[in-house]
Design a protein around this motif. Structure first.
Motif, PDB file in Angstrom:
ATOM      1  N   GLY A 104       0.827  -1.205   0.000  1.00 26.68           N
ATOM      2  CA  GLY A 104       0.000   0.000   0.000  1.00 26.68           C
ATOM      3  C   GLY A 104       0.860   1.254   0.000  1.00 26.68           C
ATOM      4  O   GLY A 104       0.525   2.261  -0.639  1.00 26.68           O
ATOM      5  N   GLN A 137      -7.494   1.967   4.457  1.00 29.03           N
ATOM      6  CA  GLN A 137      -8.395   1.597   5.549  1.00 29.03           C
ATOM      7  C   GLN A 137      -9.856   1.709   5.110  1.00 29.03           C
ATOM      8  O   GLN A 137     -10.744   1.817   5.961  1.00 29.03           O
ATOM      9  CB  GLN A 137      -8.130   2.507   6.768  1.00 29.03           C
ATOM     10  CG  GLN A 137      -6.663   2.490   7.197  1.00 29.03           C
ATOM     11  CD  GLN A 137      -6.396   3.186   8.518  1.00 29.03           C
ATOM     12  OE1 GLN A 137      -7.306   3.696   9.165  1.00 29.03           O
ATOM     13  NE2 GLN A 137      -5.139   3.222   8.929  1.00 29.03           N
ATOM     14  N   GLN A 158      -2.199  -5.516   2.923  1.00 31.05           N
ATOM     15  CA  GLN A 158      -1.369  -6.014   4.013  1.00 31.05           C
ATOM     16  C   GLN A 158      -2.263  -6.839   4.949  1.00 31.05           C
ATOM     17  O   GLN A 158      -3.488  -6.645   4.995  1.00 31.05           O
ATOM     18  CB  GLN A 158      -0.740  -4.781   4.708  1.00 31.05           C
ATOM     19  CG  GLN A 158       0.333  -5.072   5.717  1.00 31.05           C
ATOM     20  CD  GLN A 158      -0.236  -5.237   7.113  1.00 31.05           C
ATOM     21  OE1 GLN A 158      -1.376  -4.892   7.363  1.00 31.05           O
ATOM     22  NE2 GLN A 158       0.569  -5.793   8.002  1.00 31.05           N
ATOM     23  N   LYS A 165      -5.438  -5.502   6.863  1.00 31.65           N
ATOM     24  CA  LYS A 165      -6.480  -4.737   6.176  1.00 31.65           C
ATOM     25  C   LYS A 165      -7.699  -5.610   5.886  1.00 31.65           C
ATOM     26  O   LYS A 165      -7.622  -6.834   5.961  1.00 31.65           O
ATOM     27  CB  LYS A 165      -5.938  -4.126   4.880  1.00 31.65           C
ATOM     28  CG  LYS A 165      -4.606  -3.413   5.043  1.00 31.65           C
ATOM     29  CD  LYS A 165      -4.677  -2.142   5.886  1.00 31.65           C
ATOM     30  CE  LYS A 165      -3.268  -1.701   6.243  1.00 31.65           C
ATOM     31  NZ  LYS A 165      -3.070  -0.286   6.412  1.00 31.65           N
TER      32      LYS A 165
HETATM   33  C1  LIG Z   1      -1.659   0.297   5.969  1.00 32.12           C
HETATM   34  C2  LIG Z   1      -1.646   1.693   5.476  1.00 32.12           C
HETATM   35  C3  LIG Z   1      -0.768   2.115   4.465  1.00 32.12           C
HETATM   36  C4  LIG Z   1       0.357   1.278   3.944  1.00 32.12           C
HETATM   37  O1  LIG Z   1       0.045   0.064   3.444  1.00 32.12           O
HETATM   38  P1  LIG Z   1       1.173  -1.104   3.423  1.00 32.12           P
HETATM   39  O2  LIG Z   1       0.549  -2.121   2.542  1.00 32.12           O
HETATM   40  O3  LIG Z   1       1.337  -1.565   4.832  1.00 32.12           O
HETATM   41  O4  LIG Z   1       2.401  -0.532   2.857  1.00 32.12           O
HETATM   42  C5  LIG Z   1      -0.884   3.407   3.983  1.00 32.12           C
HETATM   43  N1  LIG Z   1      -1.790   4.246   4.473  1.00 32.12           N
HETATM   44  C6  LIG Z   1      -2.633   3.894   5.465  1.00 32.12           C
HETATM   45  C7  LIG Z   1      -3.634   4.885   5.954  1.00 32.12           C
HETATM   46  C8  LIG Z   1      -2.576   2.605   6.016  1.00 32.12           C
HETATM   47  O5  LIG Z   1      -3.403   2.268   6.995  1.00 32.12           O
END
Ligand SMILES: *Cc1c(COP(=O)(O)O)cnc(C)c1O
Length: 436
Positions: A76, A176, A199, A202
């Motif tokens: 993400g 989210q 991830q 999520k």
């Molecule tokens: C989890 C998250 C990310 C990053 O995602 P990853 O897959 O862990 O790199 C970015 N922004 C928000 C608001 C998140 O909750």
């Protein structure tokens, strides 16, 4: 009065298990095994003749969010970075970022070579405040990252109007908020780009992974190259040949999503709607009962334009002044009663140990004395208020039965009947756990 579990009493939960997360079934196992057996573990490897899982998942996900295009990526965080780059953000630019978010929203801006300028949030939702965003715009501002936090949606009408007025690109950070809707339109399709994460924690979990959504065919071509070393997908592929072919209009890096994980994501996507419905039913019931109990804890009030919410973490608003116990202490007591984590939000970025650009030589050009002042040199009362008055619990807690809601209500009742004892409990530092 019943003794708190924190103080040695019996817990409300009494050992009953909670739904496990991430969830999977035999279909997930079959999907992962099939991808392993096909031996194309990376998008950049000779094809069997069938499209890569990465491509299949990306198109299924685009369909799910009603976006014209989606590109799958490794994380993400990468999705936010590549969305910014596709928007033309680079060295010397400023990007507005809410002070209340996971650090990745801000570190992506630094990695794009730009300066994240923190903006205060609405204390009710924790999402970027449109008026504060407008005040932070300078001639260097190129984009705004709009984070739909926890179980809410930011005020997209106001933010899109500001973006239009100042010619800013809008990147919706939907890590989210998969499936949330604003005026019956899915988040990730209202701004120029949507950035999603898959991830483990999520609501759509593949271990690691991400996607960028867009309605622009040229941005789609750019994003493909940014995530695959300047390559795009060939129109059709013969077995044994490469599906990724050099385009070369944009230099990229390798940010491809692993094939086995894309196969898992594709399988899990089919369960997302049913899980959304379950969580929403449970959350609605918990919020209804908390309101009826008048304990000083309630659900967040969401904007009238939020036609559907997506619950990554259920956020509850705590009347800390009336209760007289910090959320950190309440969280520890609730965690002991429920035998699963209830926790306050992370500290806002202006005072977060996660956000420390001076520790990275690569950010030297942006993180000058002046840059640091521009980024964080203000107060953020909305973010501080959100931090001190919010409790979060992870969405997996809402995937079980009605008994779970009884336990939540009983835990809140019990903890709030014991505030006198809790006032003598020293505040517990920070969060019990971190899911982000
Ligand atoms: C989890 C998250 C990310 C990053 O995602 P990853 O897959 O862990 O790199 C970015 N922004 C928000 C608001 C998140 O909750």
């Amino acid at each position: 009065m019943l003794r708190l579990a924190l103080h040695g009493g019996n817990s409300v939960r009494r050992g009953k298990p909670w739904p496990l997360w991430p969830s999977f079934d035999e279909g997930t196992e079959r999907a992962a095994l099939a991808a392993i057996h096909e031996r194309r573990w990376a998008a950049s490897w000779p094809s069997s003749g069938a499209p890569s899982y990465e491509l299949r998942f990306a198109s299924a996900f685009a369909t799910y969010v009603s976006a014209a295009f989606a590109v799958a990526v490794d994380h993400g965080s990468t999705a936010v970075l590549l969305a910014l780059e596709a928007a033309g953000v680079g060295a010397g630019d400023e990007v507005l970022v809410p002070a209340m978010t996971w650090v990745a929203s801000a570190s992506a801006v630094l990695r794009a070579g730009a300066l994240p300028v923190l903006v205060d949030v609405d204390p009710e939702t924790g999402c970027i405040d449109a008026r504060a965003a407008e005040q932070a715009v300078t001639s260097a501002t190129r984009a705004v990252i709009v984070v739909h936090l926890a179980c809410t949606v930011a005020d997209l009408d106001a933010l899109l109007a500001i973006a239009t007025r100042f010619d800013l690109a809008v990147v919706e950070d939907c890590a989210q908020a998969h499936g949330a809707e604003w005026r019956n339109r899915q988040v990730g399709t209202l701004g120029d780009f949507g950035a999603f994460s898959f991830q483990s924690g999520k609501v759509l979990a593949a271990g690691e992974g991400g996607a960028v959504t867009t309605s622009s065919p040229s941005a789609f071509r750019t994003l493909q190259q940014l995530r695959a070393d300047g390559r795009t997908y060939a129109d059709d592929v013969a077995p044994g040949s490469m599906e990724l072919v050099v385009d070369g209009t944009v230099m990229g890096a390798n940010h491809c999503m692993p094939e086995v994980l894309a196969a898992v994501a594709l399988d899990r996507l089919a369960q997302l709607e049913a899980q959304h419905d379950r969580r929403t039913t449970q959350a609605d019931e918990l919020e209804r009962r908390l309101a009826a109990e008048a304990l000083g804890i309630r659900g967040l009030s969401s904007h009238a334009c939020v036609t559907r919410r997506s619950i990554y973490e259920l956020a509850l608003r705590v009347d800390v002044d009336a209760i007289g116990v910090p959320v950190d202490t309440l969280a520890t007591a609730l965690t002991a009663e429920l035998e699963r984590p209830v926790y306050p939000p992370h500290d806002p970025l202006h005072r977060s140990p996660y956000f420390s650009p001076s520790t990275r030589p690569r950010f030297r050009n942006q993180w000058t004395k002046d840059g640091a002042m521009r980024s964080v040199g203000r107060s953020f009362p909305g973010a501080d208020a959100y931090r001190r008055s919010t409790l979060l619990t992870h969405h997996a807690a809402l995937l079980g039965g009605e008994d779970d809601i009884d336990d939540f209500v009983h835990a809140f009742q019990k903890v709030l009947a014991n505030v006198v004892a809790l006032r003598n409990t020293s505040g517990v530092e920070g969060r019990a756990v971190s899911y982000s």
